[in-house]
Write a protein that holds these residues in place. Structure first.
Motif, PDB file in Angstrom:
ATOM      1  N   ALA A 140       0.839  -1.202   0.000  1.00 24.76           N
ATOM      2  CA  ALA A 140       0.000   0.000   0.000  1.00 24.76           C
ATOM      3  C   ALA A 140       0.876   1.255   0.000  1.00 24.76           C
ATOM      4  N   TYR A 141       1.914   1.246   0.813  1.00 18.78           N
ATOM      5  CA  TYR A 141       2.827   2.385   0.895  1.00 18.78           C
ATOM      6  C   TYR A 141       3.560   2.589  -0.431  1.00 18.78           C
ATOM      7  N   PHE A 142       3.879   1.495  -1.096  1.00 18.86           N
ATOM      8  CA  PHE A 142       4.535   1.560  -2.400  1.00 18.86           C
ATOM      9  C   PHE A 142       3.661   2.296  -3.410  1.00 18.86           C
ATOM     10  N   TYR A 143       2.375   1.945  -3.478  1.00 23.90           N
ATOM     11  CA  TYR A 143       1.477   2.589  -4.440  1.00 23.90           C
ATOM     12  C   TYR A 143       1.326   4.082  -4.157  1.00 23.90           C
ATOM     13  N   CYS A 144       1.196   4.430  -2.892  1.00 20.85           N
ATOM     14  CA  CYS A 144       1.067   5.839  -2.532  1.00 20.85           C
ATOM     15  C   CYS A 144       2.330   6.607  -2.906  1.00 20.85           C
ATOM     16  N   SER A 145       3.476   6.024  -2.622  1.00 24.74           N
ATOM     17  CA  SER A 145       4.758   6.662  -2.938  1.00 24.74           C
ATOM     18  C   SER A 145       4.935   6.822  -4.442  1.00 24.74           C
ATOM     19  N   ALA A 146       4.460   5.848  -5.219  1.00 27.25           N
ATOM     20  CA  ALA A 146       4.549   5.935  -6.678  1.00 27.25           C
ATOM     21  C   ALA A 146       3.712   7.096  -7.199  1.00 27.25           C
ATOM     22  N   ALA A 147       2.509   7.244  -6.659  1.00 30.82           N
ATOM     23  CA  ALA A 147       1.641   8.354  -7.072  1.00 30.82           C
ATOM     24  C   ALA A 147       2.272   9.691  -6.695  1.00 30.82           C
ATOM     25  N   THR A 160       1.552  -8.722   8.074  1.00 34.80           N
ATOM     26  CA  THR A 160       2.540  -9.712   8.525  1.00 34.80           C
ATOM     27  C   THR A 160       2.998  -9.472   9.958  1.00 34.80           C
ATOM     28  N   GLY A 161       2.831  -8.244  10.441  1.00 36.48           N
ATOM     29  CA  GLY A 161       3.285  -7.915  11.787  1.00 36.48           C
ATOM     30  C   GLY A 161       4.772  -7.641  11.881  1.00 36.48           C
ATOM     31  N   GLU A 162       5.518  -7.780  10.796  1.00 31.06           N
ATOM     32  CA  GLU A 162       6.964  -7.603  10.840  1.00 31.06           C
ATOM     33  C   GLU A 162       7.351  -6.140  11.010  1.00 31.06           C
ATOM     34  N   ARG A 163       8.494  -5.916  11.648  1.00 23.60           N
ATOM     35  CA  ARG A 163       9.034  -4.569  11.827  1.00 23.60           C
ATOM     36  C   ARG A 163       9.543  -4.071  10.478  1.00 23.60           C
ATOM     37  N   VAL A 164       9.255  -2.819  10.190  1.00 18.87           N
ATOM     38  CA  VAL A 164       9.715  -2.188   8.952  1.00 18.87           C
ATOM     39  C   VAL A 164      10.579  -1.000   9.335  1.00 18.87           C
ATOM     40  N   THR A 165      11.832  -1.035   8.941  1.00 24.62           N
ATOM     41  CA  THR A 165      12.784   0.005   9.340  1.00 24.62           C
ATOM     42  C   THR A 165      12.724   1.205   8.401  1.00 24.62           C
ATOM     43  N   GLU A 166      13.352   2.288   8.835  1.00 26.12           N
ATOM     44  CA  GLU A 166      13.434   3.486   7.993  1.00 26.12           C
ATOM     45  C   GLU A 166      14.178   3.181   6.692  1.00 26.12           C
ATOM     46  N   GLU A 167      15.181   2.321   6.779  1.00 31.44           N
ATOM     47  CA  GLU A 167      15.935   1.941   5.578  1.00 31.44           C
ATOM     48  C   GLU A 167      15.037   1.192   4.596  1.00 31.44           C
ATOM     49  N   GLN A 168      14.167   0.331   5.113  1.00 29.13           N
ATOM     50  CA  GLN A 168      13.244  -0.402   4.248  1.00 29.13           C
ATOM     51  C   GLN A 168      12.224   0.533   3.613  1.00 29.13           C
ATOM     52  N   LEU A 169      11.774   1.520   4.374  1.00 28.59           N
ATOM     53  CA  LEU A 169      10.829   2.506   3.831  1.00 28.59           C
ATOM     54  C   LEU A 169      11.464   3.284   2.684  1.00 28.59           C
ATOM     55  N   GLU A 170      12.732   3.643   2.845  1.00 30.74           N
ATOM     56  CA  GLU A 170      13.423   4.370   1.785  1.00 30.74           C
ATOM     57  C   GLU A 170      13.583   3.495   0.541  1.00 30.74           C
ATOM     58  N   LYS A 171      13.841   2.195   0.744  1.00 32.20           N
ATOM     59  CA  LYS A 171      13.945   1.284  -0.399  1.00 32.20           C
ATOM     60  C   LYS A 171      12.612   1.179  -1.135  1.00 32.20           C
ATOM     61  N   ILE A 172      11.508   1.183  -0.393  1.00 35.92           N
ATOM     62  CA  ILE A 172      10.179   1.139  -1.007  1.00 35.92           C
ATOM     63  C   ILE A 172       9.963   2.399  -1.843  1.00 35.92           C
ATOM     64  N   ARG A 173      10.336   3.549  -1.299  1.00 41.47           N
ATOM     65  CA  ARG A 173      10.181   4.811  -2.029  1.00 41.47           C
ATOM     66  C   ARG A 173      11.053   4.834  -3.279  1.00 41.47           C
ATOM     67  N   GLU A 174      12.253   4.258  -3.166  1.00 42.94           N
ATOM     68  CA  GLU A 174      13.160   4.193  -4.321  1.00 42.94           C
ATOM     69  C   GLU A 174      12.570   3.316  -5.425  1.00 42.94           C
ATOM     70  N   LYS A 175      12.009   2.171  -5.045  1.00 46.53           N
ATOM     71  CA  LYS A 175      11.374   1.291  -6.026  1.00 46.53           C
ATOM     72  C   LYS A 175      10.159   1.964  -6.663  1.00 46.53           C
ATOM     73  N   ALA A 176       9.444   2.738  -5.864  1.00 44.41           N
ATOM     74  CA  ALA A 176       8.274   3.458  -6.378  1.00 44.41           C
ATOM     75  C   ALA A 176       8.691   4.492  -7.417  1.00 44.41           C
TER      76      ALA A 176
END
Length: 345
Positions: free
Chosen positions: A260-267, A301-317
């Motif tokens: 969901a965060y990926f799609y928002c970041s892409a937009a 999933t309940g898994e922890r998502v780090t700031e580094e992972q969030l930045e990677k999602i934004r980069e992929k977006a």
């Protein structure tokens, strides 16, 4: 002699062709969200007496905080014969406008423009302008529009005419449709979505969701996603993910907060608004006093998502929409001027 005539005719016509092409270019740039750049294209055209350019200059001035100048440009456009500018300057005197920009922005608004705007739309409609046809249905209803059931039938009959003449906002507008003529609306919205209309895909998604047809809803919004349409991407970040979770459709990865965060970041990236998507709106979170920041957890999933992972999602977006351009679908019937404060979508 014949060659001389051709040269003279070409010299007379070329400036008008050039201006028309530049106006079209300006509108294209406007729809990419580049308001300041579009404003600079419209300005010289308006100064040379192009009433249509003056209208769009007013809109870009309005969007770039040049509100006083916008009023002057609208007046120039209206006096030049542009019915859309006339309707804007009619303010709340227009039948379906109950809140206007006129009052607090100090624009030279006047009731005199109401009839002139309608006359202008009538002329354009006779020439096959679908946007003007829609404007008349919206702001100047015919007698039959007050008769329940019959009006839905007539709207369905008018659908092909509006579609062929590019009156696409007619299909976006919920006011003209009910369960009695919904099939006709869906028929044309599907055509529009397949032709790359992100708003049509967005509208179909919510129609099918309301009708409890999740797979058709998902298919509609995914059509818009394939074309990297910002409206569809934003809807995917909320509605699509929600629907997949509710009906257990797709893999677990397709239902996660990260997706969901990926799609928002892409937009956001597509519209040049990177950073507007708040992680707290997509993930469960808690404030960790030890590190002085929030910890985020995926809602599925309940898994922890780090700031580094969030930045990677934004980069992929960003990579996902690289090479694509925003298409805001702005025209005279979808900008805020048409309905006052209310946006058309």
């Amino acid at each position: 002699m014949n060659l001389l005539k051709v040269l003279i005719i070409t010299a007379c016509i070329f400036p008008f062709l050039s201006r028309a092409e530049t106006l079209e270019k300006g509108i294209d740039i406007l729809n990419q969200g580049q308001f300041k750049k579009a404003r600079e294209i419209f300005k010289p055209l308006a100064e040379h007496g192009d009433a249509n350019a003056a209208y769009w200059l007013a809109y870009t001035q309005f969007k770039t905080l040049g509100t006083l100048e916008a009023g002057s440009s609208l007046l120039k456009s209206a006096e030049g014969g542009n019915p859309w500018a006339m309707a804007t300057l009619a303010g709340t005197n227009m039948p379906e406008v109950d809140r206007s920009f006129c009052g607090y922005l100090g624009w030279p608004c006047d009731e005199q423009w109401v009839d002139k705007a309608i006359e202008g739309w009538e002329k354009l409609a006779e020439e096959g302008n679908g946007k003007a046809m829609y404007a008349l249905l919206y702001h100047d209803p015919s007698w039959w529009q007050y008769i329940p059931i019959y009006r839905e039938y007539r709207y369905g009959e008018l659908a092909e005419k509006l579609y062929k003449n590019k009156g696409f906002t007619f299909f976006y507008d919920n006011n003209f449709w009910s369960f009695l003529n919904e099939d006709k609306r869906i028929e044309y919205l599907e055509k529009m979505a397949l032709n790359g209309d992100g708003i049509a895909a967005y509208k179909l998604f919510y129609i099918f969701e309301e009708n409890k047809e999740p797979r058709r809803a998902i298919s509609a919004i995914e059509t818009g996603i394939k074309g990297r349409k910002s409206q569809s991407l934003y809807s995917a970040s909320t509605g699509l993910i929600r629907l997949k979770r509710e009906y257990d459709i797709g893999s677990e990865d397709e239902r996660t907060s990260k997706r969901a965060y990926f799609y928002c970041s892409a937009a956001d990236s597509l519209l040049g608004k990177e950073g507007d998507c708040s992680a707290s709106g997509f993930f469960d979170f808690e404030y960790d006093r030890d590190i002085g920041r929030h910890k985020y957890y995926d809602k599925v999933t309940g898994e922890r998502v780090t700031e580094e992972q969030l930045e990677k999602i934004r980069e992929k977006a960003r990579e996902y929409v690289s090479g694509y351009y925003a298409d805001l679908k702005l025209d005279e019937t979808t900008v805020e001027f048409f309905k006052g404060f209310y946006k058309n979508f």
